[in-house]
Motif scaffolding. Structure first.
Motif, PDB file in Angstrom:
ATOM      1  N   SER A  29     -60.013  -8.463 -22.456  1.00 58.13           N
ATOM      2  CA  SER A  29     -59.819  -7.413 -21.463  1.00 58.13           C
ATOM      3  C   SER A  29     -61.133  -6.764 -21.031  1.00 58.13           C
ATOM      4  O   SER A  29     -62.114  -6.743 -21.773  1.00 58.13           O
ATOM      5  CB  SER A  29     -58.879  -6.342 -22.015  1.00 58.13           C
ATOM      6  OG  SER A  29     -59.479  -5.673 -23.101  1.00 58.13           O
ATOM      7  N   PHE A 101     -57.364  -2.921 -15.728  1.00 59.56           N
ATOM      8  CA  PHE A 101     -56.744  -2.390 -16.949  1.00 59.56           C
ATOM      9  C   PHE A 101     -57.346  -1.024 -17.287  1.00 59.56           C
ATOM     10  O   PHE A 101     -58.557  -0.831 -17.222  1.00 59.56           O
ATOM     11  CB  PHE A 101     -56.997  -3.387 -18.093  1.00 59.56           C
ATOM     12  CG  PHE A 101     -56.687  -2.880 -19.468  1.00 59.56           C
ATOM     13  CD1 PHE A 101     -55.411  -2.463 -19.830  1.00 59.56           C
ATOM     14  CD2 PHE A 101     -57.692  -2.839 -20.438  1.00 59.56           C
ATOM     15  CE1 PHE A 101     -55.141  -2.009 -21.111  1.00 59.56           C
ATOM     16  CE2 PHE A 101     -57.434  -2.389 -21.726  1.00 59.56           C
ATOM     17  CZ  PHE A 101     -56.151  -1.971 -22.058  1.00 59.56           C
ATOM     18  N   TRP A 103     -57.133   2.363 -20.088  1.00 61.43           N
ATOM     19  CA  TRP A 103     -56.673   2.873 -21.384  1.00 61.43           C
ATOM     20  C   TRP A 103     -57.204   4.277 -21.590  1.00 61.43           C
ATOM     21  O   TRP A 103     -58.358   4.581 -21.293  1.00 61.43           O
ATOM     22  CB  TRP A 103     -57.162   1.948 -22.514  1.00 61.43           C
ATOM     23  CG  TRP A 103     -56.735   2.405 -23.883  1.00 61.43           C
ATOM     24  CD1 TRP A 103     -55.487   2.293 -24.427  1.00 61.43           C
ATOM     25  CD2 TRP A 103     -57.545   3.047 -24.866  1.00 61.43           C
ATOM     26  NE1 TRP A 103     -55.476   2.832 -25.689  1.00 61.43           N
ATOM     27  CE2 TRP A 103     -56.720   3.305 -25.987  1.00 61.43           C
ATOM     28  CE3 TRP A 103     -58.888   3.443 -24.910  1.00 61.43           C
ATOM     29  CZ2 TRP A 103     -57.191   3.944 -27.139  1.00 61.43           C
ATOM     30  CZ3 TRP A 103     -59.363   4.071 -26.059  1.00 61.43           C
ATOM     31  CH2 TRP A 103     -58.521   4.316 -27.160  1.00 61.43           C
ATOM     32  N   LEU A 121     -51.534  -1.674 -17.998  1.00 67.50           N
ATOM     33  CA  LEU A 121     -51.952  -3.064 -18.170  1.00 67.50           C
ATOM     34  C   LEU A 121     -52.545  -3.629 -16.879  1.00 67.50           C
ATOM     35  O   LEU A 121     -53.521  -4.370 -16.901  1.00 67.50           O
ATOM     36  CB  LEU A 121     -50.774  -3.926 -18.625  1.00 67.50           C
ATOM     37  CG  LEU A 121     -50.339  -3.771 -20.082  1.00 67.50           C
ATOM     38  CD1 LEU A 121     -49.159  -4.691 -20.389  1.00 67.50           C
ATOM     39  CD2 LEU A 121     -51.491  -4.074 -21.046  1.00 67.50           C
ATOM     40  N   LEU A 124     -53.931  -7.195 -16.481  1.00 64.52           N
ATOM     41  CA  LEU A 124     -53.628  -7.924 -17.723  1.00 64.52           C
ATOM     42  C   LEU A 124     -52.189  -8.423 -17.756  1.00 64.52           C
ATOM     43  O   LEU A 124     -51.855  -9.331 -18.518  1.00 64.52           O
ATOM     44  CB  LEU A 124     -53.876  -7.057 -18.963  1.00 64.52           C
ATOM     45  CG  LEU A 124     -55.315  -6.674 -19.306  1.00 64.52           C
ATOM     46  CD1 LEU A 124     -55.349  -6.040 -20.677  1.00 64.52           C
ATOM     47  CD2 LEU A 124     -56.245  -7.872 -19.245  1.00 64.52           C
ATOM     48  N   ALA A 125     -51.338  -7.827 -16.946  1.00 69.50           N
ATOM     49  CA  ALA A 125     -49.939  -8.250 -16.897  1.00 69.50           C
ATOM     50  C   ALA A 125     -49.728  -9.366 -15.870  1.00 69.50           C
ATOM     51  O   ALA A 125     -48.623  -9.869 -15.709  1.00 69.50           O
ATOM     52  CB  ALA A 125     -49.044  -7.058 -16.565  1.00 69.50           C
ATOM     53  N   THR A 146     -55.473  -9.934 -26.085  1.00 70.86           N
ATOM     54  CA  THR A 146     -54.724  -9.799 -24.836  1.00 70.86           C
ATOM     55  C   THR A 146     -53.374 -10.489 -25.086  1.00 70.86           C
ATOM     56  O   THR A 146     -53.105 -10.914 -26.212  1.00 70.86           O
ATOM     57  CB  THR A 146     -55.490 -10.400 -23.632  1.00 70.86           C
ATOM     58  OG1 THR A 146     -54.785 -10.054 -22.426  1.00 70.86           O
ATOM     59  CG2 THR A 146     -55.621 -11.908 -23.722  1.00 70.86           C
ATOM     60  N   HIS A 147     -52.532 -10.593 -24.088  1.00 73.77           N
ATOM     61  CA  HIS A 147     -51.217 -11.228 -24.245  1.00 73.77           C
ATOM     62  C   HIS A 147     -51.387 -12.648 -24.823  1.00 73.77           C
ATOM     63  O   HIS A 147     -52.191 -13.440 -24.311  1.00 73.77           O
ATOM     64  CB  HIS A 147     -50.530 -11.279 -22.874  1.00 73.77           C
ATOM     65  CG  HIS A 147     -49.084 -11.668 -22.951  1.00 73.77           C
ATOM     66  ND1 HIS A 147     -48.678 -12.930 -23.326  1.00 73.77           N
ATOM     67  CD2 HIS A 147     -47.956 -10.961 -22.712  1.00 73.77           C
ATOM     68  CE1 HIS A 147     -47.359 -12.981 -23.309  1.00 73.77           C
ATOM     69  NE2 HIS A 147     -46.893 -11.789 -22.938  1.00 73.77           N
TER      70      HIS A 147
END
Lengths: 322, 322
Positions: A29, A101, A103, A121, A124-125, A146-147
């Motif tokens: 990320s 992204f 946070w 996200l 990132l999604a 990450t995912h």
């Protein structure tokens, strides 16, 4: 091996093109972080797992960076990486119509505890980045947190990596359990937190948990324990290392990724991953992580030289010896 | 220094009488312990801080034991100490009409967590034992965890100890805060848990807490962190050491006192307390503690030889080095 300094007279980009195939690839990320801590706060600061990782790794080796930001990413936001001659940013994608992204975290008086105030996200999604063709022969690979689906997708684009190490987090272990288990089958190394190792294996004993994960990935596993140091599981043995004692911590954000970056940077530079090399790599990870948490974001790393890291390593070695 | 083995042909008691004045004195609790753990349980087993301490210390030096039991103490209960030629039990008082300290604990599936099911202070809530005249010249003293008032009372009976180290616990820090602060002024070393160090100093950072306590006692401070190892604060520096990685723990009871016993035993045997000696002493404490938790009560220590401890120390040293 890799060039220690950029060739005088060439730009960073030109120097990068000439680098050999054993460079270290990282994908993870890129974050716009807001951090509140007892000692202050930063708003919209540079963060993200692959950002901390690649900057830390660049003290040791050349790094190939792969990641995505949205078109909201501020001008100059990634300058610390863009201007770093050892980080090849060819794999950075600025995606039109997407958002970066974000946070927002708040640390407690005891900075070992934090709350996530907000997380977006965003990119990132979405679908993951494409690994540039010249990066696909990378020998050392770090799939930063990450995912797990994205991590697997990245991995499938690589030719014949020698050592692929992944990080993950409690969120994915809980919500994407099957994908995390599939990930374990496709990597040959893991770096994760103690609570994540326990959650993943459903074992209360972190040593037993690490041994099980090492059997699954059939390669080295490093369990990070924050202020309590780390455990390396390699070739049937368990190697403990404490953290550097810190009387004051400004911002622990990114310390785990910095640890992994310095560790993998040293491994890639040495082009070896035997237990002795890994132990020294982890010691480098430990001291580099102790530097990053002395200030917010990457601020402290940006004024650090490799000599500073080596000096701290020598001091740490003296403190730990008996 | 001290005799490594009892003189052949003399009883343990006779050998003890002839020992020089630098022996290690310990005073603390003797307990009848009931312990429930995921791997089994023991009822009315030998326990108590000074019991674990003195048995562990006896691998390294002669130990002078001071403690009190009630007249309910079962026949042969203290045989592991009574039959140990390096432990001088002259200071054991069997008090008529009193009852022995009892503790009943239950460990969780994660054995780092436990509940106290029942505790009967009994004799520990009464007046303390008297230190026998021949013990009063002891150079090294460990005041194992008990009421700080008792610890101070013991201390006042000693002539001119060189190094007095005390342990304490959260209960006394909370209920007898003034007495604990007074204790700090009268000892020149402390061994305590990380949570206790934070509670005592009201500082969330354990490194800052240890530095403050080291300033208070003007001597070495060791902060025990259980499975996370320990921190030594000595002469302005902080020395971290991990614990021995254990994939299975049967019973952690007494591990902290075993750690302190081996540590102080080594220090007394070397008759030195400089940082290098303390670091090695703490490494011995660490590996001896890793042995005691492999079985209930003192069972595992009773079948351990000094060579076993040395072998584990050598192995531990290899795992920690980088």
């Amino acid at each position: 091996m890799s060039l220690r300094f950029p060739i005088s007279g060439t730009t960073a980009a030109e120097a990068n093109v000439q680098r050999p195939g054993m460079s270290l690839l990282v994908t993870g990320s890129i974050g716009i972080d807001t951090v509140e801590a007892p000692s202050g706060e930063v708003v919209d600061a540079l963060g993200g797992s692959s950002v901390y990782f690649s900057y830390a790794a660049s003290f040791f080796t050349d790094v190939r960076f792969v990641g995505v930001v949205g078109d909201d990413c501020p001008e100059g936001f990634l300058d610390p990486l863009q201007e770093n001659p050892r980080v090849d940013m060819t794999g950075l994608e600025v995606r039109e119509g997407s958002r970066t992204f974000r946070w927002h975290g708040r640390y407690h008086e005891d900075v070992n505890q934090r709350d996530t105030v907000a997380v977006e996200l965003n990119v990132l999604a979405e679908v993951g980045p494409t690994i540039p063709e010249p990066f696909r022969d990378s020998k050392y690979v770090f799939l930063a947190n990450t995912h797990p689906g994205l991590q697997l997708e990245m991995l499938s684009q690589l030719a014949a990596p020698r050592l692929v190490v992944a990080d993950t987090m409690d969120l994915w272990i809980t919500t994407e359990h099957e994908a995390v288990l599939r990930l374990l089958k496709h990597v040959n190394g893991m770096v994760l937190n103690d609570s994540e190792a326990r959650l993943l294996t459903e074992m209360p004993n972190v040593v037993a948990a690490g041994m099980e994960i090492a059997r699954d990935v059939q390669g080295p596993v490093v369990i990070k324990r924050g202020e309590h140091g780390s455990l390396l599981f390699a070739e049937g043995k368990v190697y403990p290392l404490p953290s550097c004692p810190m009387a004051a911590v400004v911002d622990p954000t990114g310390a785990g990724d910095t640890f992994a970056g310095a560790m993998m940077g040293y491994v890639a530079d040495q082009d070896r991953s035997d237990p002795a090399t890994l132990r020294r790599a982890i010691a480098y990870g430990t001291v580099t992580a102790s530097i990053v948490l002395e200030d917010f974001s990457l601020n402290r790393l940006l004024v650090t030289r490799r000599e500073d890291i080596d000096a701290r390593l020598a001091e740490f070695q003296q403190l730990v010896a008996f």
